[in-house]
Design a protein around this motif. Sequence first.
Motif, short mmCIF file in Angstrom:
data_model
loop_
_atom_site.label_atom_id
_atom_site.label_comp_id
_atom_site.label_asym_id
_atom_site.label_seq_id
_atom_site.Cartn_x
_atom_site.Cartn_y
_atom_site.Cartn_z
N LEU A 81 0.84 -1.19 0.00
CA LEU A 81 0.00 0.00 0.00
C LEU A 81 0.88 1.25 0.00
CD1 LEU A 81 -2.32 -1.16 2.93
CD2 LEU A 81 -2.77 -1.46 0.49
N LYS A 82 0.27 2.39 -0.26
CA LYS A 82 1.01 3.64 -0.13
C LYS A 82 0.98 4.17 1.29
CE LYS A 82 0.46 5.27 -4.89
NZ LYS A 82 -0.01 6.37 -5.77
N GLU A 83 -0.10 3.88 1.97
CA GLU A 83 -0.28 4.40 3.33
C GLU A 83 -0.05 3.29 4.36
OE1 GLU A 83 -0.43 7.41 3.78
OE2 GLU A 83 -1.36 8.33 2.03
N PRO A 84 0.32 3.69 5.58
CA PRO A 84 0.46 5.06 6.08
C PRO A 84 1.83 5.66 5.87
CG PRO A 84 0.71 3.53 7.89
CD PRO A 84 0.42 2.68 6.67
N TYR A 85 2.75 4.94 5.20
CA TYR A 85 4.12 5.43 5.07
C TYR A 85 4.17 6.77 4.36
CZ TYR A 85 9.11 5.55 4.20
OH TYR A 85 10.44 5.93 4.16
N SER A 86 3.39 6.92 3.28
CA SER A 86 3.45 8.14 2.51
C SER A 86 3.06 9.36 3.35
CB SER A 86 2.53 8.03 1.28
OG SER A 86 2.60 9.19 0.49
N THR A 87 2.00 9.22 4.13
CA THR A 87 1.58 10.34 4.97
C THR A 87 2.59 10.60 6.08
OG1 THR A 87 -0.77 10.05 4.51
CG2 THR A 87 -0.20 11.11 6.58
N LEU A 88 3.08 9.55 6.71
CA LEU A 88 4.10 9.74 7.75
C LEU A 88 5.33 10.45 7.20
CD1 LEU A 88 4.21 6.42 9.82
CD2 LEU A 88 3.44 8.66 10.56
N ALA A 89 5.70 10.13 5.98
CA ALA A 89 6.90 10.73 5.40
C ALA A 89 6.72 12.23 5.21
CB ALA A 89 7.21 10.07 4.06
N ARG A 90 5.50 12.65 4.97
CA ARG A 90 5.25 14.09 4.83
C ARG A 90 5.04 14.78 6.16
NH1 ARG A 90 0.65 15.07 2.83
NH2 ARG A 90 -0.17 12.98 2.55
N LYS A 91 4.55 14.04 7.16
CA LYS A 91 4.14 14.66 8.41
C LYS A 91 5.11 14.44 9.57
CE LYS A 91 -0.11 15.75 6.85
NZ LYS A 91 -0.67 17.12 6.84
N MET A 92 5.75 13.29 9.61
CA MET A 92 6.49 12.90 10.80
C MET A 92 7.92 12.52 10.46
SD MET A 92 4.48 13.22 13.36
CE MET A 92 5.52 12.38 14.53
N ARG A 93 8.83 13.43 10.66
CA ARG A 93 10.24 13.13 10.48
C ARG A 93 11.02 13.67 11.67
NH1 ARG A 93 10.24 15.28 4.80
NH2 ARG A 93 9.61 13.59 3.45
N VAL A 94 11.98 12.90 12.11
CA VAL A 94 12.91 13.31 13.14
C VAL A 94 14.31 13.10 12.61
CG1 VAL A 94 13.83 12.81 15.43
CG2 VAL A 94 11.36 12.84 15.07
N ASP A 95 15.11 14.15 12.65
CA ASP A 95 16.46 14.09 12.08
C ASP A 95 16.45 13.58 10.65
OD1 ASP A 95 17.46 15.03 14.45
OD2 ASP A 95 17.99 13.06 15.22
N GLY A 96 15.42 13.97 9.92
CA GLY A 96 15.34 13.60 8.52
C GLY A 96 14.81 12.21 8.25
N LYS A 97 14.45 11.44 9.29
CA LYS A 97 13.99 10.08 9.12
C LYS A 97 12.51 9.99 9.44
CE LYS A 97 18.32 9.22 8.44
NZ LYS A 97 18.83 9.16 7.05
N VAL A 98 11.80 9.14 8.72
CA VAL A 98 10.39 8.91 8.97
C VAL A 98 10.26 8.09 10.25
CG1 VAL A 98 8.26 7.89 8.08
CG2 VAL A 98 9.88 8.99 6.51
N VAL A 99 9.46 8.56 11.19
CA VAL A 99 9.39 7.90 12.50
C VAL A 99 7.94 7.71 12.92
CG1 VAL A 99 11.62 8.83 13.25
CG2 VAL A 99 9.53 10.10 13.75
N PHE A 100 7.75 6.71 13.77
CA PHE A 100 6.47 6.51 14.46
C PHE A 100 6.71 5.49 15.55
CE2 PHE A 100 2.32 4.83 15.38
CZ PHE A 100 1.51 5.96 15.34
N GLY A 101 6.26 5.79 16.78
CA GLY A 101 6.48 4.92 17.90
C GLY A 101 7.82 5.17 18.56
N ILE A 102 8.00 4.57 19.74
CA ILE A 102 9.25 4.78 20.49
C ILE A 102 9.83 3.44 20.92
CG2 ILE A 102 8.72 7.10 21.31
CD1 ILE A 102 7.71 5.86 23.92
#
Length: 871
Positions: A820-841
């Motif tokens: 699928l394209k999502e949710p990676y595509s949306t995360l890549a536009r919305k959620m980046r830390v130090d240039g990396k796509v992130v989610f969760g800890i």
Amino acid sequence: MQPAHTMFYRLFNLLSISPSREAPTEEISETTPTSRTKEADDYDYGGRLEAIRHKEYPQLYNASSQLKTVFLDHAGSTLYAASHIRAQAEEMLTTIPANPHSNHPGSQWTRDKIEQVRDRLLGFFGTTSRDYALVFTANATAAIRLAGELTPMSKDGTFCYTSAAHTSVVGLRGIAAELGAIVRPVEFDDLDDIIQPEHTNGVGLVAYPTQCNFSGERFPWDVADKVASRFPVHADAIGSKEGGGHPPWWVLVDAAAYASSSPLNLGALRTGPDFVAVSMYKIFGAPTGVGALLVRRSSIPFLRPKRFFGGGTVHMLSFDRMWQEFRAEIEARLEDGTVNFQAIASLHHALDAHARNFGSMTLVKQHTASITQYALSSLSGLNHDNGRSLCTIYGHCSAECGPTVALNLKDVNGSFIGYIEVERLAVMAGIAMRTGRFCNPGAARRWLDLTTPDLIRYASLGYACGDDNDVIAGKPVGAIRISFGAMTSCEDVDKFAAFLIRHFHNYTCAQESTKVSSIRSASEEASIMKCTSPDKSLSASLQVKVDQIVVYPIKSCHGWSVPRDTPWEITPSGLKYDRSFVIMRENSSAPMQQKRYPRMALIRPRLVDKQLVLDAPDHESLVVSLDPAMLCLETTQSMVCGSHMQTYRVLSNEISNWLTSVLAVECYLACDPRLLLPPAIDAYLPPSPPSSLTESAALTRPLPSTMSRTAKRSEMSFANESQILLVTHESAQRVSDWIAEEQDSDDAISVIRKSFGPLQYRPNIVVRSSLRGIGSTREIEPFEEFRWTDVKIGNLRLQVSGPCRRCQMIAIDQESAKSLKEPYSTLARKMRVDGKVVFGIYLDIIDGATSFTRTASANTIQSGMLIDISL
């Protein structure tokens, strides 16, 4: 489609041209309206391109005739024409191509076809069989190797290869070294001095590409002519400075990249190279497995004698004496064994389709040059709002260049953006391109300033070509490459530029580890930054409720949700049984991963009565014991995130066959037995030799009170980065809302909200707000987990060690294994830390480890329980 000249005017009206170049720093001059019109005339084969694309390249479009793939990797392989494939299929169904070494009608037909194709290709390359022999090889690399083996280099000679040479050319230095020749990497501009008679000793080889596959830079064909003019030959004294049957310098030209978009015209050269290597699929898209080495006829008498011979290359030989006579024809002498005759015969149809669609390679060259200029203008004009250039383009300064553009992206502060993230987003957007160093070490050194000490140091740290390390110490170790072919259109370039704008315009690579960047909406940015930056209005502690616990017994396979009424043990390696097993391919040290083998999502594990039960569609359940005493194990090694791990192969044909059937690749199950049942397992394991590759070879593991991110691999399971991954229900809901906001219908919104829940992110622990705690209770803010410092579960305290970097695996439907394209595509536009796509800890155990034993279960977690959070 709009006419090309209209697109050029639109481009220059909308974009300010401020090119960013690495050294040399000459800028591309702004094209005048007159020259733009001329380029437009060279574009699209007289207005036929759009019709050609739809008719001959349907693989680019979906069922609604909409472009589904923006293909910008023609330097890797171009696209094959539908008429070529159909004609080949029809021929295969109506004739019997047979081994050309036999004598029945099918064999005669094949021999005739091969010779006809040989002659047609010589004509295609602008020469005839009078001047060149065309020898079929497996690919361009095989052609280059054959040229090196045929060159009579002497011990006092020199092998020179230029800095733009492909790895396959550089690889000839092994052959040269065995012959005792001096190996000398040089710049192309140095060749003129090197081949001077006063600087020449012995017999040597000059090898260079006519087009760099990294930057597209092109180089002249006149090296062989300079050699011939400086070393006039006559019938005696071979290889001497004074003259001989062949000059002391041999010349090999790697034309694989050049020939894909430009005519060779070998007949127009006063003196052609001794060898020219080409690849068929780079020109025609198909067939693969066929290359060619063109050998200059006048050089044949002076070739180094062959050492190996195969079927078809000799007309007589003795079994028990070192005597054989090679065939007189150079083609038969050098084509060992049976050539790829079906693929070679299909080149008739490839040549026909190419001529029918594009007319000539001259027209292809004009078209690709026009596209390249359009792309350079487009990309050079992409700026952030502060005026900084988004694209740093390598090459394309003053020298002639082919249809290849290498670049990297920079953020608003001028910091490099990792090309791996760009590529992952491009995949989601349907854009095919390439990243890395493109098998060109010299060009990478030049354009990326990657020195040999740099590469050696990176290798010693476990970095390797093709891994996820794209920017090290602020410097890129590779690049993005887009390349164009005969069927590329301006629409492809426009979509690529729009993709860059959508995802990277005004983007900031955050320097603080908790800063989230690239938020499109100001309100969204304010909301997220509130949760990821210090906020004194929030209490320093919080209680949240455990919503779900998920264990992944086999790395990269489907997860198993722990029943809500079952407490689950937390071990020094994370949740009990989590990633205790991996699936390995034969002769590979890297565990299989779902992002490459999506069908792994279909393997559904269950933990039942101290057994692992595996289910998969159309397969009976498979039971695997969790007791090492019941498993037949064999020691092996695996690599997880660059670290060596002692691993044990499960020797079971039943298990291996089941996995192979489900995944459609030959594979087997392996484990780390220390993560399984018994408290003392040494007796069940086969002896393993000491290894300098891993500190975890010992079967007893220490239980330190503290752990570090850089020295805890021996304390982990087969998880990539950390022992436990935690996500919040609120953050998952916010991402789902973002995706839903871009949908057009209520039905689509409903599907989105159901499809992209917390489990899509493959967590171990899912938490949500609790308003009934004893301590501090409030609603969890989306993404505030990036600000958490500690999580306390019972007596066990875990440290938040950082955000989880995400890859395309979260864009694989865990129920159907579809991409699928999502949710990676949306995360890549919305959620980046130090240039990396992130989610969760990530959570790491930092104390309480001394309470762990192999039998105790004091450290447990259960759905519904409350856990304490420190901010």
